[in-house]
Each structure stands twice: as structure tokens, then as C-alpha cells.
Design an enzyme around this catalytic site. Structure first.
Site, PDB file in Angstrom:
ATOM      1  N   ARG A  54      39.005  65.290  61.241  1.00  0.00           N
ATOM      2  CA  ARG A  54      39.630  66.294  60.207  1.00  0.00           C
ATOM      3  C   ARG A  54      40.879  66.599  60.694  1.00  0.00           C
ATOM      4  O   ARG A  54      42.005  66.748  59.936  1.00  0.00           O
ATOM      5  CB  ARG A  54      38.886  67.323  59.967  1.00  0.00           C
ATOM      6  CG  ARG A  54      39.308  68.154  58.690  1.00  0.00           C
ATOM      7  CD  ARG A  54      38.028  69.122  58.198  1.00  0.00           C
ATOM      8  NE  ARG A  54      38.489  69.958  57.231  1.00  0.00           N
ATOM      9  CZ  ARG A  54      39.103  71.153  57.171  1.00  0.00           C
ATOM     10  NH1 ARG A  54      38.821  72.000  58.344  1.00  0.00           N
ATOM     11  NH2 ARG A  54      39.364  71.922  56.356  1.00  0.00           N
ATOM     12  N   HIS A  58      44.778  66.251  58.773  1.00  0.00           N
ATOM     13  CA  HIS A  58      45.576  67.415  58.396  1.00  0.00           C
ATOM     14  C   HIS A  58      46.808  67.533  59.071  1.00  0.00           C
ATOM     15  O   HIS A  58      47.823  67.970  58.716  1.00  0.00           O
ATOM     16  CB  HIS A  58      44.386  68.761  58.796  1.00  0.00           C
ATOM     17  CG  HIS A  58      43.580  69.051  57.751  1.00  0.00           C
ATOM     18  ND1 HIS A  58      43.287  70.146  57.066  1.00  0.00           N
ATOM     19  CD2 HIS A  58      42.623  68.311  57.083  1.00  0.00           C
ATOM     20  CE1 HIS A  58      42.265  70.063  56.216  1.00  0.00           C
ATOM     21  NE2 HIS A  58      41.967  68.716  56.240  1.00  0.00           N
ATOM     22  N   ASN A  83      42.922  75.036  56.238  1.00  0.00           N
ATOM     23  CA  ASN A  83      42.912  75.051  57.719  1.00  0.00           C
ATOM     24  C   ASN A  83      42.480  76.388  58.366  1.00  0.00           C
ATOM     25  O   ASN A  83      41.639  76.355  59.298  1.00  0.00           O
ATOM     26  CB  ASN A  83      44.326  74.870  58.381  1.00  0.00           C
ATOM     27  CG  ASN A  83      44.724  73.344  58.196  1.00  0.00           C
ATOM     28  OD1 ASN A  83      44.006  72.495  57.970  1.00  0.00           O
ATOM     29  ND2 ASN A  83      46.206  73.214  58.083  1.00  0.00           N
ATOM     30  N   HIS A 184      33.676  62.332  54.414  1.00  0.00           N
ATOM     31  CA  HIS A 184      32.939  63.517  53.989  1.00  0.00           C
ATOM     32  C   HIS A 184      31.596  63.146  53.994  1.00  0.00           C
ATOM     33  O   HIS A 184      30.591  63.995  53.829  1.00  0.00           O
ATOM     34  CB  HIS A 184      33.166  63.978  52.548  1.00  0.00           C
ATOM     35  CG  HIS A 184      34.491  64.695  52.567  1.00  0.00           C
ATOM     36  ND1 HIS A 184      35.243  65.088  51.071  1.00  0.00           N
ATOM     37  CD2 HIS A 184      35.696  65.022  53.368  1.00  0.00           C
ATOM     38  CE1 HIS A 184      36.327  65.643  51.511  1.00  0.00           C
ATOM     39  NE2 HIS A 184      36.537  65.617  52.758  1.00  0.00           N
TER      40      HIS A 184
END
Length: 316
Positions: A54, A58, A83, A184
């Protein structure tokens, strides 16, 4: 049109400067050291694997893959909605960087560390066939902005068109968007991200009717009204994190956590891809690996651009 062609040329030039052999002479043991440190951390805490994956996503979706997400600066990316108090794994990156600074001082970029750590974490997670090439040679950026992160990271409330626009802006087609959403299948989410979906969906529906009713009841037990801190599993169909195609089955069954997950089945184009990824002979893992390799090259800084930070949290 001329400006678009110029931008494409610049992007292709930057990507061309990346190479899997970038550190062969300057830091020959660097890649192995990254894998070694990552393996140690994942052995102790398996939940860090999806966290590092992740983090890479990001980082790359905001200003490109240049480690801006690591900077400890006022109003930096760490304070963005997606975040703050949820992005994890910074200590892993710190540990890797400290080891590399001993091995080859001032050589190995923080951006390359993030890219390798994400791949190595998923290998350590133990997913058969999930591996991808990580070309190296990225340099580190000097700017980090929460505002930019808020406008570039797909929110959990995004509909299909919003997702399509955000991913297209990073060079991904709809199929790659759906495949990357499959991440996910592992990891966790904070209850704050689904509060509105459960309790304040619209003026006529308190709870999103797209949620299977039994699933909504289960989520409400785990995330009571007003709960913004509890952490729950992204994939509620398993008791432990397991990489599989069940995410797509959950999307089809109304058992996905986010509105953005459910959005994948709301158009013919999206649902067709979800259907394919859910099949027994699903190409999900192999296509995810290819999409990750592509993502790792978004907006990279190379050559004399940026810098090589000595501390990943601070600009030199």
C-alpha cells in the site's frame, strides 16, 4: 497535442534510464540486503506485507515513485486522509536504509527501497507466482504535500468514473485499474472509511443498499456508529489474510468494504473484468504483477533530478 507528446517523450526517457542492474557496480549487495531486512520484518509481523504494498501505491500515485510519502514535513503526504494514522511500514524502510548506508553510503535511493520492499514483502508473504521485475535507478523527490495526496489517491467513496479518471491519469486502463483494486484481498481498513456507507449513505438510505444486508449487519457490529479508530479486515470472508481471487467474488456478492470496490461492478465494462478475475482460472495474480511493475515506473526521477537522501524522512 505537442505538449502531450513532449510529456510522453520525457516519461519514456526517464523509464529508459531505469535498469534491474542499476546497482550492480555501485552497491552489488544492495538488493539482497533489502530482501533480507524485509524478510526479517515479515517473519515477525506478516501484516506488514500489505502495508508495504500500500505504501508503494500511495507513493507512486502522488508526484510519482520518488519517496515523497516518507518525508516528515508539515502538511506532507503522511497527513493526507488516506495516509494519516493508517499508512504503516516506515520503520521497515528506515531499517533498510540504515543497513544500505553502511553497505554503500549515499548510493541507494529511498524510492528504490520502497519499490523493492513492496515486491519483496509480497514474495515473503508467500503468494505463489506473485513476483515482478523492479527496474532501479529512481531518485528521491524534495516535496511532499497532503493536498496533492488528497487529490491523487482514490478515495473509498469513489464511483467508477472517478476511479477511471484517476487511474487513467497515471497511465492505467480500466482492466489494470480493476486488477490493482484486487490488492484489497489483503490488508485492513479503519472504521472511519466506511462510517458514511453504513450510517449516512444518502438522504433516503442510511445504509448503502448495494451492501448485502447480512454483511452490513456484520460490519456494523465491528464498526459501531461514530467509531473512527477500530481496524477491520479488508476481506471479511477469511479469518487470516490470504491472497486469492475472493475479493472479486466479494465485489459481485455485495460484500466489499468500500464504495469504490463496489463501483467495479456498476458498469458493464467493469463487471465483465471482475467476472473474469473471479473465475477459477483467473489471470489475477499474473496481471497484478505486470501492473505493479508498470506502476513502479510512474513519474520517476532519474539522472540529475532529485537527490539520494541519506535519511528517508528528511531532504538532504
Amino acid at each position: 497535442m505537442a505538449s502531450l507528446l513532449f510529456m510522453a517523450t520525457v516519461l519514456e526517457s526517464a523509464i529508459a534510464q531505469l535498469s534491474t542492474n542499476h546497482y550492480a557496480a555501485s552497491c552489488p549487495g544492495g538488493k539482497a540486503k533489502v530482501a533480507e531486512v524485509v524478510n526479517t520484518w515479515i517473519d515477525n509481523d506478516r501484516t506488514l506485507a500489505p502495508s508495504l504494498l500500500r505504501m508503494h501505491f500511495h507513493d507512486c500515485f502522488v508526484r510519482g515513485c520518488e519517496a515523497s510519502v516518507l518525508l516528515d514535513v508539515p502538511n506532507g503526504e503522511k497527513f493526507a486522509f488516506g495516509n494519516r494514522n493508517s499508512l504503516r511500514g516506515f520503520e521497515v524502510i528506515d531499517d533498510i536504509k540504515a543497513e544500505l548506508e553502511v553497505l554503500c553510503p549515499g548510493v541507494f535511493s529511498c524510492a528504490d527501497i520502497i519499490a523493492l520492499a513492496a515486491r519483496d514483502a509480497m514474495v515473503a508473504f508467500g503468494v505463489p507466482g506473485l513476483n515482478w521485475n523492479v527496474p532501479l535507478g529512481r531518485r528521491d523527490g524534495n516535496v511532499s504535500s497532503a493536498a496533492e495526496a488528497n487529490s491523487n489517491l482514490p478515495p473509498p467513496s469513489a464511483n467508477f468514473d472517478s476511479l477511471k479518471t484517476l487511474f487513467a491519469g497515471k497511465g492505467f486502463n480500466v482492466r489494470e485499474m480493476v486488477v490493482l483494486s484486487g490488492s484489497h484481498t489483503i490488508g485492513v481498513a479503519h472504521c472511519r472509511t466506511i462510517q458514511s456507507r453504513l450510517y449516512n449513505f444518502s438522504s433516503t438510505e442510511a445504509t448503502d443498499p448495494a451492501l448485502r444486508k447480512s454483511f452490513a449487519r456484520s460490519l456494523k457490529r465491528q464498526c459501531p456508529f461514530g467509531d473512527t479508530t477500530t481496524v477491520i479486515k479488508m476481506d471479511q470472508s477469511t479469518t487470516i489474510d490470504k491472497w486469492n481471487r475472493e475479493y472479486f467474488e466479494n465485489v459481485l456478492d455485495g460484500k466489499s468494504l468500500f464504495i469504490s470496490d463496489n463501483a467495479l461492478r456498476t458498469t458493464f465494462q467493469g463487471r465483465h473484468i471482475v467476472d473474469e478475475m473471479e473465475e477459477h482460472d483467473s489471470p489475477f495474480t499474473s496481471e497484478f504483477a505486470a501492473a505493479m511493475s508498470k506502476m513502479s515506473q510512474i513519474g520517476v526521477l532519474t539522472g540529475s533530478q532529485g537527490q539520494i537522501r541519506t535519511n528517508c524522512r528528511l531532504v538532504n
